[in-house]
Design a protein around this motif. Structure first.
Motif, PDB file in Angstrom:
ATOM      1  N   UNK A   1     -19.626  52.112 -39.654  1.00  0.00           N
ATOM      2  CA  UNK A   1     -21.230  52.811 -39.917  1.00  0.00           C
ATOM      3  C   UNK A   1     -22.386  52.682 -41.002  1.00  0.00           C
ATOM      4  N   UNK A   2     -23.282  52.388 -40.552  1.00  0.00           N
ATOM      5  CA  UNK A   2     -24.235  51.779 -40.985  1.00  0.00           C
ATOM      6  C   UNK A   2     -25.716  52.664 -40.268  1.00  0.00           C
TER       7      UNK A   2
ATOM      8  N   UNK B   1     -29.312  46.742 -39.345  1.00  0.00           N
ATOM      9  CA  UNK B   1     -28.883  46.460 -37.732  1.00  0.00           C
ATOM     10  C   UNK B   1     -29.248  45.166 -37.732  1.00  0.00           C
ATOM     11  N   UNK B   2     -30.677  44.416 -38.617  1.00  0.00           N
ATOM     12  CA  UNK B   2     -30.390  42.899 -39.014  1.00  0.00           C
ATOM     13  C   UNK B   2     -30.000  42.380 -38.977  1.00  0.00           C
ATOM     14  N   UNK B   3     -29.560  42.996 -40.244  1.00  0.00           N
ATOM     15  CA  UNK B   3     -27.780  41.868 -40.837  1.00  0.00           C
ATOM     16  C   UNK B   3     -26.852  42.100 -40.141  1.00  0.00           C
ATOM     17  N   UNK B   4     -26.736  42.788 -39.591  1.00  0.00           N
ATOM     18  CA  UNK B   4     -25.800  42.575 -38.571  1.00  0.00           C
ATOM     19  C   UNK B   4     -25.484  41.817 -37.645  1.00  0.00           C
TER      20      UNK B   4
ATOM     21  N   UNK C   1     -23.614  51.735 -31.185  1.00  0.00           N
ATOM     22  CA  UNK C   1     -22.850  50.982 -31.273  1.00  0.00           C
ATOM     23  C   UNK C   1     -23.375  49.483 -30.835  1.00  0.00           C
ATOM     24  N   UNK C   2     -23.426  48.171 -32.060  1.00  0.00           N
ATOM     25  CA  UNK C   2     -23.870  46.997 -31.721  1.00  0.00           C
ATOM     26  C   UNK C   2     -23.268  46.253 -30.963  1.00  0.00           C
ATOM     27  N   UNK C   3     -23.159  45.415 -29.613  1.00  0.00           N
ATOM     28  CA  UNK C   3     -22.804  45.377 -28.622  1.00  0.00           C
ATOM     29  C   UNK C   3     -23.083  44.022 -28.885  1.00  0.00           C
TER      30      UNK C   3
ATOM     31  N   UNK D   1     -31.322  52.711 -30.669  1.00  0.00           N
ATOM     32  CA  UNK D   1     -31.780  52.451 -32.180  1.00  0.00           C
ATOM     33  C   UNK D   1     -33.000  53.051 -32.385  1.00  0.00           C
ATOM     34  N   UNK D   2     -32.631  54.326 -32.621  1.00  0.00           N
ATOM     35  CA  UNK D   2     -33.891  55.133 -32.939  1.00  0.00           C
ATOM     36  C   UNK D   2     -33.134  56.233 -33.296  1.00  0.00           C
TER      37      UNK D   2
END
Length: 338
Positions: free
Chosen positions: A307-308, A313-316, A35-37, A124-125
């Motif tokens: 879900x990407x 991730x950088x853009x999110x 999850x991106x937090x 994130x890996x």
């Protein structure tokens, strides 16, 4: 393996890095979802307090809300963990101090936090290595998507329980983001009447779509007795508003963090005979959150907007939502994509 590496505020890349190997007491996990937090966003912008306190430094690998399968274990680890789907506690205490010995490793002064504090790389890996003692097994009914929502769910469950509310009680939750909505779900499951306060039409409409009928803006919150108020926002003025709105002898729960100090008038706190509770971590609530998801008393799936891949991730983190994203507040990452 591939990993998302943040090298400075706003600067990042997906790198090829050495695959982890488990040391004694450790396990390596194939990461299935992350999850991106909001904490990750603060690291991306450079605003995260840990950066300025010396608890974290670039380059770093983010990701503390995760689920995956154990693929190897180190010496001293039960091989029964192999092939199990798991999630892991973010907070890794020293194990020796008074707080750790009392089961409060999440507030250990020298703790590491996976992907957040210290030198423990995040999820994130494609793979992640963590102490096996931090793992929580997931039942078959809790898949990778639900597993990645256990960590925020544990925070929310603790916030909901801290309200001490149930049938006949009314709870107001400030901030309909991921934690606020999850808290609302747990409070609803306990039988209390839930009210939510937000700042945008989109967030309030989404809350209504989840079945929450009592949703308000700050200037439309009705004058009702709220037995508990939960601040799940990042607005510095809302902790004070929570105190003003809560019923005398009620309960305040602070689970959100603002970027600047908040002001709470302790005279009002005392004169209203209010109990105030702070919630830092999911650690004490992880097992109960897993059970709630497994039993279906709380279903957080609607919160997932998309879900990407690692390359997205950088853009999110920069605030760009995927073109096909739904209305929910949570973006998940599948490190195996792309």
């Amino acid at each position: 393996m591939r990993a998302f590496v943040l090298t400075a505020p706003g600067e990042y890349a997906v790198h090829e890095v050495p695959a982890p190997k488990p040391g004694p007491g450790e396990a390596v996990v194939d990461v299935e979802r992350v999850g991106v937090c909001g904490t990750d966003v603060e690291f991306f912008t450079g605003a995260m307090t840990y950066l300025h306190q010396g608890h974290a430094a670039y380059p770093m690998r983010l990701g503390h809300e995760w689920a995956g399968r154990v693929v190897s274990v180190g010496d001293g680890v039960d091989p029964a963990w192999l092939s199990r789907r798991v999630m892991g506690d973010t907070m890794l205490g020293c194990g020796d101090c008074r707080r750790c010995r009392r089961g409060h490793q999440h507030v250990c002064d020298t703790r590491q936090e996976v992907g957040v504090r210290g030198d423990r790389p995040g999820a994130l890996a494609e793979q992640l290595v963590v102490p096996a003692a931090s793992l929580h097994a997931l039942p078959d009914s809790v898949d990778a998507e639900l597993g990645a929502l256990v960590e925020p769910g544990g925070n929310a469950l603790r916030a909901a329980r801290a309200t001490a509310c149930g049938p006949g009680d009314r709870v107001l939750i400030l901030g309909p983001g991921t934690i606020g909505l999850l808290t609302a779900m747990f409070v609803r499951a306990a039988g209390a009447e839930v009210h939510l306060m937000g700042a945008t039409d989109a967030s309030l409409a989404f809350a209504r779509a989840l079945g929450f009928a009592h949703v308000w803006r700050e200037d439309t919150v009705p004058d009702l007795p709220y037995d508990a108020v939960v601040d799940a926002s990042n607005a510095a003025h809302l902790p004070g508003l929570a105190l003003r709105l809560v019923e005398p002898a009620g309960r305040l729960v602070y689970v959100g963090l603002s970027g600047e100090p908040s002001r709470v008038d302790t005279r009002t706190l005392a004169l209203k005979d209010v109990t105030a509770v702070g919630v830092l971590s999911a650690s004490p609530g992880l097992e109960a959150a897993i059970r709630a998801y497994a039993e279906g008393s709380v279903d957080p799936r609607p919160l997932v907007a998309a879900t990407v891949a690692l390359t997205d991730v950088g853009a999110v983190l920069a605030g760009k939502r995927p073109a096909d994203a739904g209305l929910g507040p949570k973006i998940l990452v599948d490190p195996r994509r792309g």
